[in-house]
Write an enzyme that holds these catalytic residues in place. Sequence first.
Site, PDB file in Angstrom:
ATOM      1  N   HIS A  91       1.594   4.511  -2.673  1.00 29.33           N
ATOM      2  CA  HIS A  91       1.993   5.929  -2.618  1.00 29.33           C
ATOM      3  C   HIS A  91       3.133   6.404  -3.350  1.00 29.33           C
ATOM      4  O   HIS A  91       3.345   7.428  -4.029  1.00 29.33           O
ATOM      5  CB  HIS A  91       1.886   6.417  -1.127  1.00 29.33           C
ATOM      6  CG  HIS A  91       0.344   6.297  -0.504  1.00 29.33           C
ATOM      7  ND1 HIS A  91      -0.894   6.866  -1.371  1.00 29.33           N
ATOM      8  CD2 HIS A  91      -0.223   5.709   0.336  1.00 29.33           C
ATOM      9  CE1 HIS A  91      -1.769   7.115  -0.521  1.00 29.33           C
ATOM     10  NE2 HIS A  91      -1.540   6.200   0.351  1.00 29.33           N
ATOM     11  N   HIS A 144       0.779  -1.288  -0.092  1.00 29.56           N
ATOM     12  CA  HIS A 144       0.024  -0.132   0.195  1.00 29.56           C
ATOM     13  C   HIS A 144       0.702   1.150   0.096  1.00 29.56           C
ATOM     14  O   HIS A 144       0.745   2.167  -0.943  1.00 29.56           O
ATOM     15  CB  HIS A 144      -0.894  -0.013   1.173  1.00 29.56           C
ATOM     16  CG  HIS A 144      -1.862   1.273   1.253  1.00 29.56           C
ATOM     17  ND1 HIS A 144      -3.294   1.198   1.106  1.00 29.56           N
ATOM     18  CD2 HIS A 144      -1.435   2.335   1.744  1.00 29.56           C
ATOM     19  CE1 HIS A 144      -3.738   2.458   1.268  1.00 29.56           C
ATOM     20  NE2 HIS A 144      -2.830   3.274   1.587  1.00 29.56           N
ATOM     21  N   GLU A 145       1.805   1.263   0.866  1.00 29.35           N
ATOM     22  CA  GLU A 145       2.516   2.574   1.109  1.00 29.35           C
ATOM     23  C   GLU A 145       3.543   2.766  -0.192  1.00 29.35           C
ATOM     24  O   GLU A 145       3.706   3.872  -0.811  1.00 29.35           O
ATOM     25  CB  GLU A 145       3.454   2.495   2.163  1.00 29.35           C
ATOM     26  CG  GLU A 145       2.733   2.433   3.570  1.00 29.35           C
ATOM     27  CD  GLU A 145       1.665   3.575   3.705  1.00 29.35           C
ATOM     28  OE1 GLU A 145       1.753   4.685   3.087  1.00 29.35           O
ATOM     29  OE2 GLU A 145       0.434   3.142   4.393  1.00 29.35           O
ATOM     30  N   HIS A 201       3.638   6.435  -7.172  1.00 30.34           N
ATOM     31  CA  HIS A 201       2.734   7.468  -7.517  1.00 30.34           C
ATOM     32  C   HIS A 201       3.431   8.990  -7.294  1.00 30.34           C
ATOM     33  O   HIS A 201       3.378   9.619  -8.392  1.00 30.34           O
ATOM     34  CB  HIS A 201       1.465   7.489  -6.564  1.00 30.34           C
ATOM     35  CG  HIS A 201       0.383   8.307  -7.453  1.00 30.34           C
ATOM     36  ND1 HIS A 201      -0.555   9.032  -6.511  1.00 30.34           N
ATOM     37  CD2 HIS A 201       0.257   8.895  -8.568  1.00 30.34           C
ATOM     38  CE1 HIS A 201      -1.213   9.904  -7.643  1.00 30.34           C
ATOM     39  NE2 HIS A 201      -0.738   9.791  -8.646  1.00 30.34           N
TER      40      HIS A 201
END
Length: 650
Positions: A445, A441-442, A448
């Site tokens: 980010h 998940h991190e 991105h």
Amino acid sequence: MSKFLQFNCDLDSFIDELKNKIQNNNRHIEELLIQKEKNYSNFVKPLELMEESLEEFFTPLSHLNAVNNSDKTQDVYSTALPIITEYSTLLSQNLDIYNAYKAILQNEISTLNYEQIRVLELNIQNFELSGAHLNEKTKKRLQEINISLSELSNDFSQNLLNATNAYSYIITDEKDIEGLPQSEIENAKFEENGLIKYKITLQMPSYIAYMTYGKNRHIREELYRAYVSRAPENEQIIDKILALKNEMSNLLGFENYAQLSLATKMAKDEKSVLNFLDSLLTDSTAQAKKEFQILQKIAPYELKSHDTSFYAEVLKKEQYDIDEEEYRPYFEQQSVVNGMFTFLNKLFDIEFKKIDEVLWHEKASSYQVYEHGILKAKIYLDLEARESKRGGAWMHNWQSHCTNEKGEEQLATAFVVCNFPPSTQESPSLLRHDDVVTLFHEMGHTIHHILSAVNENEVSGVNGVEWDAVEFPSQFLENFAYEPKVLKMFAKHYKTQQVLPDEMIEKLVKSKNFLSAMGILRQLEFSIFDFKLHTKLYQGEEVQNLLDSIREKTALIKPPKYNKFQNGFAHIFAGGYAAGYYSYKWAEVLSADVFYEVVDEGIFESKTAKNYLKIILHEGGAKSMDILYHELMQRDPDVSKLLRLNGISK
């Protein structure tokens, strides 16, 4: 300019340096404003880069305060916060800059590219949301409110950290630690007066382990009580934050803070958000109730809040013959990290090369990132729990990809922070599968931000992305942590190097949506509470009464009166999610839709994945996510994919 910054933060000189930088910035602003012929290149770009430079200076302090918290970092950070907030507020209210931006947009719109137009449009909007166009008295009050809010948010977070660190439960009877993972037993063990004892804390790895595996119901309740009643002093802070945000919204012409919050989001209005959340609640409730009935059947007594994690683990083993502890040897931290890098290399042709350098902690590490063989970015990993570290997991962007006035390229950097079980000389850091999902998940980010190809830093990477879309890339990536062909890249036994057997992978995938509807109800409780809390001014007992009224629909177990969840709701009171916690579910619609498109195309053979890199990751915040999403998928989001992802049938 393409070289990365060295991580450095001199706490002794920080405040003086900060004041000097702000003084220089103010002088530079005056010089820029004196120019008669203002345009994008001689006015907007220098201002952009000036702000980027100040952010690059300030970020290491906020990072240290979160990962190596001490009296010194607290003191320096608390001193710096009002200084930087006052400067930022005054800048955001500068009428001359606001008017200059509007004139430049009007005069140059035909010659500017879409990145530059987006910078101007977002800045003009931000100026208006900061009250730049209002009278001096109102602007001064808004400035006071911003400073107060930044200080209150910091106090909220610090109270939570202090309360977490202050508590421990000492176990002296070995029977009471039976069933806990061996690694957690070793971490908890200490000797005092010749006796072996065990310390359970409210740090996530320790707390979750006992709530999941601890057989002593009394100890579970004591831990639960301590956890959900942390930082009672935050109750007064909540009242102050809510009152100030409501006042700020009114001064800016909004009826409430929810309206102000939505001005910069994808969702159009309050009704859209509440209808979306209510629809999900309706779709999930029946299945959640069935899941709870099954859970209740295996318990010898009426389930309470402190029982659910324990019996959920019992039921999970019963239904899927799955024991999380059997998986942890296959998820050794470094193996997972390396495997995730391999997966990203196959999916997007990006490569991670470790750097040997001294950082803020011996457990932190750094990597240079290459895309298609070209140096693109740098990331820092700090993944293990410790007392000096704020709980949770996050990505913190540092540098943004952009070009300077001369067209020279700056590369991006970011921090990835988690709180995984700590490694020791005797035992490695063995992760739960939930930890693996968190890491993915991190990293979603992170890529991105760092893979942005945008040249304007204010809309590069995660900058400029609507808040209710910013979780889309992180959720998209985390879903791959359940894909068999991805798992086989890193799920290897740390002693034997045996790959996680197909049978265990199959069980893990089947268990993915275990009690998923109950989980959705919990997230909807948070989301609805947060959003409604900001639709009018709630104070004192009204806050608890609102939460209780929402729980009438969302809570399958009535929480005890001592549960003051809101006092620990850092996302909305110490983070950026006020009136925006719904974003997790809003973005999950986008992420589920794209994820299944990639999976159905074979993952590594997926055309959508390649387009995702070019459109979503490369474009960052240079266009609205609504536009980028339609460029990628050529259609509106398919909400049914979110239900499919969670195994919910209508």
